[in-house]
Design a protein around this motif. Structure first.
Motif, mmCIF file in Angstrom:
data_model
loop_
_atom_site.group_PDB
_atom_site.id
_atom_site.type_symbol
_atom_site.label_atom_id
_atom_site.label_comp_id
_atom_site.label_asym_id
_atom_site.label_seq_id
_atom_site.Cartn_x
_atom_site.Cartn_y
_atom_site.Cartn_z
ATOM 1 N N ALA A 42 0.828 -1.206 0.000
ATOM 2 C CA ALA A 42 0.000 0.000 0.000
ATOM 3 C C ALA A 42 0.863 1.257 0.000
ATOM 4 O O ALA A 42 0.588 2.214 -0.737
ATOM 5 N N VAL A 43 1.902 1.270 0.816
ATOM 6 C CA VAL A 43 2.814 2.410 0.859
ATOM 7 C C VAL A 43 3.497 2.592 -0.499
ATOM 8 O O VAL A 43 3.640 3.715 -1.000
ATOM 9 N N ASN A 44 3.908 1.472 -1.097
ATOM 10 C CA ASN A 44 4.545 1.542 -2.417
ATOM 11 C C ASN A 44 3.572 2.058 -3.474
ATOM 12 O O ASN A 44 3.971 2.806 -4.388
ATOM 13 N N ASP A 45 2.292 1.647 -3.375
ATOM 14 C CA ASP A 45 1.284 2.132 -4.326
ATOM 15 C C ASP A 45 1.115 3.647 -4.203
ATOM 16 O O ASP A 45 1.017 4.354 -5.218
ATOM 17 N N ILE A 46 1.071 4.144 -2.971
ATOM 18 C CA ILE A 46 0.926 5.584 -2.751
ATOM 19 C C ILE A 46 2.130 6.331 -3.313
ATOM 20 O O ILE A 46 1.991 7.302 -4.066
ATOM 21 N N ASN A 47 3.323 5.871 -2.954
ATOM 22 C CA ASN A 47 4.544 6.539 -3.427
ATOM 23 C C ASN A 47 4.692 6.416 -4.940
ATOM 24 O O ASN A 47 5.147 7.358 -5.611
ATOM 25 N N GLY A 48 4.295 5.270 -5.501
ATOM 26 C CA GLY A 48 4.387 5.086 -6.946
ATOM 27 C C GLY A 48 3.444 5.993 -7.706
ATOM 28 O O GLY A 48 3.803 6.542 -8.755
ATOM 29 N N LYS A 154 -5.477 17.635 -3.375
ATOM 30 C CA LYS A 154 -5.339 16.412 -4.172
ATOM 31 C C LYS A 154 -4.855 15.280 -3.262
ATOM 32 O O LYS A 154 -3.816 15.403 -2.607
ATOM 33 N N LEU A 155 -5.621 14.183 -3.243
ATOM 34 C CA LEU A 155 -5.346 13.085 -2.330
ATOM 35 C C LEU A 155 -5.371 11.745 -3.057
ATOM 36 O O LEU A 155 -6.168 11.534 -3.975
ATOM 37 N N ILE A 156 -4.507 10.827 -2.626
ATOM 38 C CA ILE A 156 -4.569 9.424 -3.008
ATOM 39 C C ILE A 156 -5.245 8.693 -1.855
ATOM 40 O O ILE A 156 -4.797 8.788 -0.713
ATOM 41 N N CYS A 157 -6.326 7.971 -2.127
ATOM 42 C CA CYS A 157 -7.114 7.353 -1.063
ATOM 43 C C CYS A 157 -7.233 5.840 -1.253
ATOM 44 O O CYS A 157 -7.477 5.363 -2.364
ATOM 45 N N LEU A 158 -7.088 5.113 -0.152
ATOM 46 C CA LEU A 158 -7.248 3.667 -0.135
ATOM 47 C C LEU A 158 -8.446 3.327 0.743
ATOM 48 O O LEU A 158 -8.490 3.726 1.910
ATOM 49 N N SER A 159 -9.408 2.603 0.198
ATOM 50 C CA SER A 159 -10.593 2.235 0.968
ATOM 51 C C SER A 159 -10.445 0.851 1.579
ATOM 52 O O SER A 159 -9.602 0.046 1.162
ATOM 53 N N THR A 208 -10.884 4.620 5.315
ATOM 54 C CA THR A 208 -10.385 5.122 4.044
ATOM 55 C C THR A 208 -9.207 6.036 4.370
ATOM 56 O O THR A 208 -9.384 7.069 5.009
ATOM 57 N N VAL A 209 -8.027 5.626 3.967
ATOM 58 C CA VAL A 209 -6.798 6.340 4.281
ATOM 59 C C VAL A 209 -6.367 7.155 3.077
ATOM 60 O O VAL A 209 -6.255 6.622 1.961
ATOM 61 N N CYS A 210 -6.129 8.458 3.284
ATOM 62 C CA CYS A 210 -5.750 9.350 2.181
ATOM 63 C C CYS A 210 -4.410 10.027 2.465
ATOM 64 O O CYS A 210 -4.182 10.493 3.579
ATOM 65 N N ALA A 211 -3.577 10.092 1.447
ATOM 66 C CA ALA A 211 -2.292 10.781 1.530
ATOM 67 C C ALA A 211 -2.257 11.883 0.489
ATOM 68 O O ALA A 211 -2.780 11.706 -0.630
ATOM 69 N N GLN A 212 -1.660 12.996 0.825
ATOM 70 C CA GLN A 212 -1.576 14.108 -0.123
ATOM 71 C C GLN A 212 -0.781 13.703 -1.346
ATOM 72 O O GLN A 212 0.262 13.078 -1.255
ATOM 73 N N LEU A 213 -1.326 14.062 -2.508
ATOM 74 C CA LEU A 213 -0.685 13.732 -3.772
ATOM 75 C C LEU A 213 0.445 14.695 -4.071
ATOM 76 O O LEU A 213 0.259 15.897 -3.947
#
Length: 213
Positions: A42-48, A154-159, A208-213
């Motif tokens: 999941a962390v790699n998906d966000i960073n990627g 702008k956010l990347i979100c994982l549900s 649902t976890v969101c990280a800033q894009l």
């Protein structure tokens, strides 16, 4: 005549208990390794996805999803059929469109795939275009004022992220708090759109976890 009855000795019982303990320990350790692997993915998906977004900006000087400047002679046949965005310099994806492929979400993923920055089928549309994450939820993008942000962000979100995993993701990328910093969470299982920031994390809940894009 007395019949002799045989049974297990204390040594044999002890050996069996040790074996059972080792098996249980191995199962629990294996489950922990699997969960840690999901968190890492999941962390790699966000960073990627962050890297892909910035690489697209660098190459085309356009926001992926909002870009409407491509044509087949200009960028090649791989761009045929790719959805164009509005071209107004804003990524138009509301909180309610985060995981549905609506707004400029379909264009966002199609354009990154056509450019070769992320993998996947660039012909997919709607909810199918949004990638699946390690917990069977979705990995979507939004540009909305949610989770305590005072302006559209702008956010990347994982549900559908389990509580223990949500805590681990937040700790790896940010401050470990669900309502502050660059990583924030909304409580809710399955495909819950980002909304109000959660209180303290609980391992009993999903997020649902969101990280800033």
């Amino acid at each position: 005549m007395k019949r002799q009855q045989s049974g297990f000795t204390l040594v044999e019982i002890a050996i069996v208990l040790v074996i059972i303990g080792l098996l249980l320990g191995g199962i629990l350790k294996g489950q922990e390794l699997i969960e840690n692997s999901r968190v890492t993915n999941a962390v790699n998906d966000i960073n990627g996805l962050k890297a892909a977004y910035n690489a697209y900006l660098d190459r085309y000087r356009r926001i992926p999803g909002d870009d409407n400047s491509f044509t087949t002679p200009l960028r090649g046949s791989e761009w045929t059929g790719v959805t164009a965005g509005g071209g107004n310099g804003v990524l138009n994806i509301t909180a309610g469109q985060t995981f549905s492929g609506a707004g400029e979400s379909t264009a966002f993923f199609q354009q990154l795939r056509a450019a070769g920055f992320i993998s996947g089928d660039k012909t997919e549309t709607g909810a199918a275009v949004v990638p699946q994450n390690s917990w069977g939820g979705k990995t979507g993008v939004t540009n909305a004022a949610v989770q305590g942000y005072v302006a559209a962000t702008k956010l990347i979100c994982l549900s559908n992220v389990p509580g223990k995993a949500a805590i681990a993701i937040d700790n790896r990328l940010d401050d470990g708090l669900s309502n502050s910093g660059s990583v924030r969470s909304t409580q809710g299982a399955n495909v819950t759109n980002p909304g109000a920031a959660a209180g303290n994390y609980s391992e009993d809940n999903s997020y649902t976890v969101c990280a800033q894009l």
